[in-house]
Design a protein around this motif. Structure first.
Motif, PDB file in Angstrom:
ATOM      1  N   THR A 303      20.121 -23.239 -25.426  1.00 22.07           N
ATOM      2  CA  THR A 303      21.113 -23.327 -26.498  1.00 22.07           C
ATOM      3  C   THR A 303      22.016 -22.101 -26.508  1.00 22.07           C
ATOM      4  OG1 THR A 303      19.532 -24.606 -27.825  1.00 22.07           O
ATOM      5  CG2 THR A 303      21.420 -23.666 -28.976  1.00 22.07           C
ATOM      6  N   TRP A 306      24.554 -22.520 -23.807  1.00 23.59           N
ATOM      7  CA  TRP A 306      25.538 -23.541 -24.171  1.00 23.59           C
ATOM      8  C   TRP A 306      26.513 -23.005 -25.219  1.00 23.59           C
ATOM      9  CZ3 TRP A 306      26.898 -26.101 -28.677  1.00 23.59           C
ATOM     10  CH2 TRP A 306      27.749 -27.196 -28.511  1.00 23.59           C
ATOM     11  N   LEU A 307      26.011 -22.302 -26.226  1.00 24.69           N
ATOM     12  CA  LEU A 307      26.893 -21.749 -27.252  1.00 24.69           C
ATOM     13  C   LEU A 307      27.880 -20.744 -26.660  1.00 24.69           C
ATOM     14  CD1 LEU A 307      24.387 -21.230 -30.205  1.00 24.69           C
ATOM     15  CD2 LEU A 307      26.371 -22.751 -30.214  1.00 24.69           C
ATOM     16  N   GLN A 310      31.027 -22.244 -25.322  1.00 25.95           N
ATOM     17  CA  GLN A 310      31.946 -22.935 -26.221  1.00 25.95           C
ATOM     18  C   GLN A 310      33.119 -22.042 -26.608  1.00 25.95           C
ATOM     19  OE1 GLN A 310      31.283 -26.374 -26.856  1.00 25.95           O
ATOM     20  NE2 GLN A 310      29.973 -25.684 -25.166  1.00 25.95           N
ATOM     21  N   SER A 369      20.333 -31.942 -29.424  1.00 27.17           N
ATOM     22  CA  SER A 369      21.403 -32.770 -28.856  1.00 27.17           C
ATOM     23  C   SER A 369      22.390 -33.183 -29.936  1.00 27.17           C
ATOM     24  CB  SER A 369      20.808 -34.003 -28.175  1.00 27.17           C
ATOM     25  OG  SER A 369      21.833 -34.856 -27.702  1.00 27.17           O
ATOM     26  N   ARG A 372      24.496 -30.112 -30.853  1.00 29.96           N
ATOM     27  CA  ARG A 372      25.529 -29.789 -29.864  1.00 29.96           C
ATOM     28  C   ARG A 372      26.707 -30.755 -29.959  1.00 29.96           C
ATOM     29  NH1 ARG A 372      20.870 -28.914 -26.678  1.00 29.96           N
ATOM     30  NH2 ARG A 372      21.077 -30.977 -25.724  1.00 29.96           N
TER      31      ARG A 372
END
Length: 386
Positions: A303, A306-307, A310, A369, A372
């Motif tokens: 996570t 992924w962050l 962004q 999920s 996100r």
């Protein structure tokens, strides 16, 4: 909001205060209070039911106020988890680590005493101080949320606090406190006089390790320093890694002298027979209880990556390095806008910590999920509105 009649003799310093607590809302995905998202296995639940049934017929009697069996279980667990064998007299349990902390402030704080922490940190600490008439002082952390060791030392020596309260991993940032820093602060405190106390009185150092099981493999616990330092205490909880938030079981590891101080201020029979039975049942299945810790650690790292990928206003998001089961991320011009847009999509996270940052705790694969997908939609919507 509270609605307290002005005719009630509420303490003057409590007038206008609001009860502590994260929002409790009925939404599909709750990622705001750092709970373990996985329910107890049937095997654990069955053992809890059996143990509770065994004590139920004796509920007309008070429980063991010294909870010796449970304190032995704490000893055995710390030897297993942190490689340090302590004695029963060095462990103490209570109704969550919140009660442990309150007992610490009751025993070592009070009028004329000061507790020192490093902010941003857990938002309940100043409330423990307020409730025990203890002064609360903070030293600001560095930009990466590590403690400023030099300024913290300066604060200890100039203030002479009775309590030095630090967290590892830190809430709400997830920052680990290196054991070398703990050793340095212990040495300073062992030479520092507590202001207003009798000569030769030194601060106690409290390390709050509520999230310690989620630390990176190989990272030592401050528990390992207890045999060498009489002024060190390490607070822990079963709420997080053990998925035991509803059971309310916290504990403290420390020198027997510190434990005896807490025994002075604890309420009689403060730990119910049912609570003790449930905790002992959980410890019967330690490996099973902890089996999802590695998964949540993996979810945290995925996570975080992924962050960081962004985009917000054309720049990548910042994510604080974390060794807990949550992530602090930002920075947002209007974090309440982001929070509310997520909430409208059924995702509850937390507005906490420094301005412009938000915190999300790790959930199941389905919950993450959903988070996100919703968060990507929120960022896209904000960009279109700019």
């Amino acid at each position: 909001m509270t609605s307290i009649p002005s005719s009630l003799p509420l303490r003057n310093d409590l007038i206008g205060e609001e009860p502590y607590g994260a929002p409790q809302l009925d939404v599909p995905v709750c990622l705001n209070v750092n709970e373990n998202p996985y329910p107890l296995d049937d095997e654990v639940a069955d053992t809890i039911a059996r143990r509770v049934r065994e004590v139920a017929q004796n509920l007309n009697r008070y429980p063991d106020r010294e909870h010796i069996k449970l304190r032995q279980a704490f000893c055995d667990y710390l030897a297993y988890e942190s490689g340090t064998r302590l004695g029963v007299e060095q462990l103490w349990g209570a109704n969550g680590s919140n009660e442990i902390m309150l007992q610490i402030f009751q025993a070592f704080g009070g009028p004329g005493r000061t507790a020192l922490g490093c902010d941003p940190t857990y938002s309940m600490y100043p409330e423990y101080a307020r409730d025990t008439f203890t002064s609360w002082k903070v030293i600001h952390r560095k930009g990466d949320f590590t403690i400023d060791l030099d300024k913290t030392i300066e604060g200890i020596t100039s203030i002479g606090p009775s309590i030095v309260l630090l967290t590892s991993p830190n809430n709400p940032t997830g920052t680990n406190l290196p054991l070398s820093d703990v050793k340095t602060l212990l040495a300073i405190c062992e030479q520092t006089q507590v202001a207003g106390a009798q000569e030769g009185t030194h601060p106690v150092v409290i390390i709050d390790e509520a999230y310690v099981e989620f630390r990176n493999p190989g990272t030592p616990s401050a528990v390992s320093l207890i045999p060498e330092h009489h002024n060190l205490a390490v607070s822990r909880t079963m709420s997080k890694a053990f998925a035991f938030a509803g059971a309310r079981v916290g504990y403290l590891a420390a020198d027997a002298g510190i434990i005896d101080c807490l025994r002075i201020v604890r309420m009689p029979y403060h730990l119910s027979a049912i609570t003790q039975a449930a905790a002992l049942a959980a410890f019967e299945h330690t490996d099973l209880q902890l089996k999802r810790v590695a998964k949540l650690r993996e979810t945290r790292e995925e996570t975080a990556a992924w962050l960081r990928s962004q985009q917000y206003h054309g720049s990548n998001l910042q994510v604080a390095d974390s060794e807990s089961n949550f992530l602090l991320f930002g920075k947002f011009d209007d974090r309440m806008l982001v929070f509310n847009k997520l909430l409208s999509r059924g995702i509850l996270i937390r507005v906490v910590g420094p301005d412009h940052w938000l915190r999300v705790c790790m959930g199941t694969e389905r919950e993450m999920s959903t988070f996100r997908t919703a968060f990507a939609e929120v960022l896209a919507t904000i960009d279109k509105q700019q």
